[in-house]
Structures are given as C-alpha cells and as structure tokens.
Design a protein around this motif. Structure first.
Motif, mmCIF file in Angstrom:
data_model
loop_
_atom_site.group_PDB
_atom_site.id
_atom_site.type_symbol
_atom_site.label_atom_id
_atom_site.label_comp_id
_atom_site.label_asym_id
_atom_site.label_seq_id
_atom_site.Cartn_x
_atom_site.Cartn_y
_atom_site.Cartn_z
ATOM 1 N N SER A 78 -2.916 -2.707 -6.678
ATOM 2 C CA SER A 78 -1.755 -2.279 -5.891
ATOM 3 C C SER A 78 -0.672 -1.703 -6.784
ATOM 4 O O SER A 78 -0.072 -0.675 -6.462
ATOM 5 C CB SER A 78 -1.184 -3.456 -5.094
ATOM 6 O OG SER A 78 -2.149 -3.972 -4.230
ATOM 7 N N SER A 80 -1.009 -0.321 -9.777
ATOM 8 C CA SER A 80 -1.463 0.973 -10.295
ATOM 9 C C SER A 80 -1.345 2.065 -9.238
ATOM 10 O O SER A 80 -0.920 3.187 -9.517
ATOM 11 C CB SER A 80 -2.903 0.880 -10.790
ATOM 12 O OG SER A 80 -3.018 -0.059 -11.817
ATOM 13 N N THR A 81 -1.714 1.741 -8.007
ATOM 14 C CA THR A 81 -1.628 2.717 -6.914
ATOM 15 C C THR A 81 -0.177 3.088 -6.632
ATOM 16 O O THR A 81 0.150 4.273 -6.474
ATOM 17 C CB THR A 81 -2.288 2.140 -5.640
ATOM 18 O OG1 THR A 81 -3.626 1.770 -5.944
ATOM 19 C CG2 THR A 81 -2.269 3.147 -4.518
ATOM 20 N N CYS A 82 0.706 2.098 -6.561
ATOM 21 C CA CYS A 82 2.124 2.377 -6.309
ATOM 22 C C CYS A 82 2.740 3.194 -7.434
ATOM 23 O O CYS A 82 3.554 4.095 -7.187
ATOM 24 C CB CYS A 82 2.903 1.076 -6.130
ATOM 25 S SG CYS A 82 2.507 0.219 -4.602
ATOM 26 N N GLU A 83 2.376 2.892 -8.667
ATOM 27 C CA GLU A 83 2.908 3.659 -9.800
ATOM 28 C C GLU A 83 2.453 5.114 -9.728
ATOM 29 O O GLU A 83 3.246 6.035 -9.928
ATOM 30 C CB GLU A 83 2.446 3.020 -11.106
ATOM 31 C CG GLU A 83 3.033 3.683 -12.324
ATOM 32 C CD GLU A 83 2.594 3.009 -13.606
ATOM 33 O OE1 GLU A 83 3.136 3.382 -14.645
ATOM 34 O OE2 GLU A 83 1.711 2.131 -13.564
ATOM 35 N N PHE A 84 1.195 5.338 -9.403
ATOM 36 C CA PHE A 84 0.674 6.698 -9.290
ATOM 37 C C PHE A 84 1.348 7.450 -8.150
ATOM 38 O O PHE A 84 1.841 8.570 -8.321
ATOM 39 C CB PHE A 84 -0.845 6.653 -9.070
ATOM 40 C CG PHE A 84 -1.438 7.986 -8.768
ATOM 41 C CD1 PHE A 84 -1.622 8.910 -9.777
ATOM 42 C CD2 PHE A 84 -1.800 8.332 -7.475
ATOM 43 C CE1 PHE A 84 -2.167 10.158 -9.499
ATOM 44 C CE2 PHE A 84 -2.343 9.565 -7.184
ATOM 45 C CZ PHE A 84 -2.524 10.479 -8.205
ATOM 46 N N LEU A 85 1.395 6.819 -6.964
ATOM 47 C CA LEU A 85 1.998 7.481 -5.810
ATOM 48 C C LEU A 85 3.498 7.679 -5.991
ATOM 49 O O LEU A 85 4.057 8.690 -5.541
ATOM 50 C CB LEU A 85 1.716 6.677 -4.537
ATOM 51 C CG LEU A 85 0.262 6.673 -4.076
ATOM 52 C CD1 LEU A 85 0.097 5.765 -2.863
ATOM 53 C CD2 LEU A 85 -0.223 8.074 -3.768
ATOM 54 N N GLY A 86 4.162 6.730 -6.650
ATOM 55 C CA GLY A 86 5.596 6.876 -6.907
ATOM 56 C C GLY A 86 5.894 8.090 -7.762
ATOM 57 O O GLY A 86 6.838 8.844 -7.501
ATOM 58 N N ARG A 88 4.021 10.784 -7.988
ATOM 59 C CA ARG A 88 3.722 11.978 -7.179
ATOM 60 C C ARG A 88 4.839 12.256 -6.169
ATOM 61 O O ARG A 88 5.237 13.390 -5.961
ATOM 62 C CB ARG A 88 2.392 11.815 -6.439
ATOM 63 C CG ARG A 88 1.205 11.743 -7.347
ATOM 64 C CD ARG A 88 1.033 13.036 -8.088
ATOM 65 N NE ARG A 88 -0.104 12.918 -8.986
ATOM 66 C CZ ARG A 88 -0.506 13.866 -9.769
ATOM 67 N NH1 ARG A 88 0.116 15.010 -9.798
ATOM 68 N NH2 ARG A 88 -1.530 13.672 -10.562
ATOM 69 N N PHE A 89 5.337 11.204 -5.504
ATOM 70 C CA PHE A 89 6.429 11.402 -4.539
ATOM 71 C C PHE A 89 7.716 11.846 -5.228
ATOM 72 O O PHE A 89 8.477 12.643 -4.675
ATOM 73 C CB PHE A 89 6.680 10.120 -3.735
ATOM 74 C CG PHE A 89 5.664 9.869 -2.660
ATOM 75 C CD1 PHE A 89 5.282 10.880 -1.798
ATOM 76 C CD2 PHE A 89 5.089 8.618 -2.511
ATOM 77 C CE1 PHE A 89 4.342 10.657 -0.799
ATOM 78 C CE2 PHE A 89 4.154 8.382 -1.516
ATOM 79 C CZ PHE A 89 3.775 9.407 -0.658
#
Length: 158
Positions: A78, A80-86, A88-89
C-alpha cells in the motif's frame, strides 16, 4: 606405494573441491573474453536471501505470525502504491512547479523596467541588466568610469 600415495595426495590438493562457475562472461569485440566470478560476500548475501525466503513461507506459519506477515506485506504494498500514485498525481496537477514563480518573474520584469527608465533619464550609457539583482553595467572605456571630472574637482576644492 608411498610414491603413489604421495602422488594421490598431491592430486587431491591440486583439484579444487568446489568447481567455481563464472558469474558472467563478457565477450569483447577484439575477441578477448573476461570471466567475472562472484565474491564470498555476494555468495553469503545470496544464501541469506534464500534462507529468509525459505523461512517466510506463509503456509507453514501459525496464526499470529501469519497475520503479521500479511499485514506487513499489505502495508508495504500500500505504501509503495501510494508513493507511486502520489508522484504521478503531483505531476498531473502541477504541484511540482513553484507556486509563486509568476510573481517573482513579474517582480524582476518591473525591476528591469525601472532600472531602464532611470538610466534613460540620467542619459548614461548603461546596458540592460540580465541578472535581476544588478541594475546596470558600466562600460570600461567610458571617460567617467573610475575618474573624477575636472569640473566636480574644482567645485570640491572651493
């Protein structure tokens, strides 16, 4: 027989007990070949990774460690996913650009305009300033640069 025993011991010492295979082989254009072997430290790290992977088999764990294992895996995934999406956003919404850059650009433009107006009023031969903190550049070949005019020197002496 002693000679044969000596030769047999000699052969045992000369033949390595563990055959080492190269980690990778590099072929050069001129035909040379270089073999790269792994070091003992790398081998130890690989063994530790294999041992940790072997001991963390979730099907063989009891309920407490099993739940802790999956909670840790879910949390790390979770995060890692939030860091990646953050990231990108942030790029998508323009949050990586300076917030007040347009104000700074306007300030420097006004400062340059003021310095240009002052130099036109004074009639001096100044060049446009490219660095925002500097108002004008004096020409080195100008008569007034570094010297006192004779009229001002006479006014000061009287």
């Amino acid at each position: 027989m002693e000679i044969d025993g000596f030769q047999q011991l000699d052969l045992e010492k000369s033949v390595p007990s563990k055959k080492t295979t190269p980690k990778r082989i590099i072929h050069f254009v001129d035909g040379d070949i270089m073999e790269e072997y792994s070091t003992e430290e790398e081998e130890e790290e690989e063994k530790e990774e294999q041992s940790t992977n072997a001991t963390l088999d979730p099907s063989k764990l009891s309920w407490g460690p099993y739940l802790r294992f999956w909670a840790g895996r879910i949390a790390s995934t979770s995060f890692s996913t939030c860091e990646f999406l953050g990231g990108r956003f942030a790029v998508f919404f323009g949050l990586t650009q300076p917030k007040y850059q347009y104000v700074l650009n306007e300030y420097y433009r006004i400062q340059n305009k003021k310095s240009d107006n002052e130099s036109e009023r004074n009639g001096s031969k100044s060049q446009a300033a490219e660095v925002p903190n500097e108002k004008c550049h004096l020409e080195a070949g100008d008569r007034e640069y570094g010297t006192i005019q004779q009229d001002t020197a006479e006014a000061i002496s009287q």
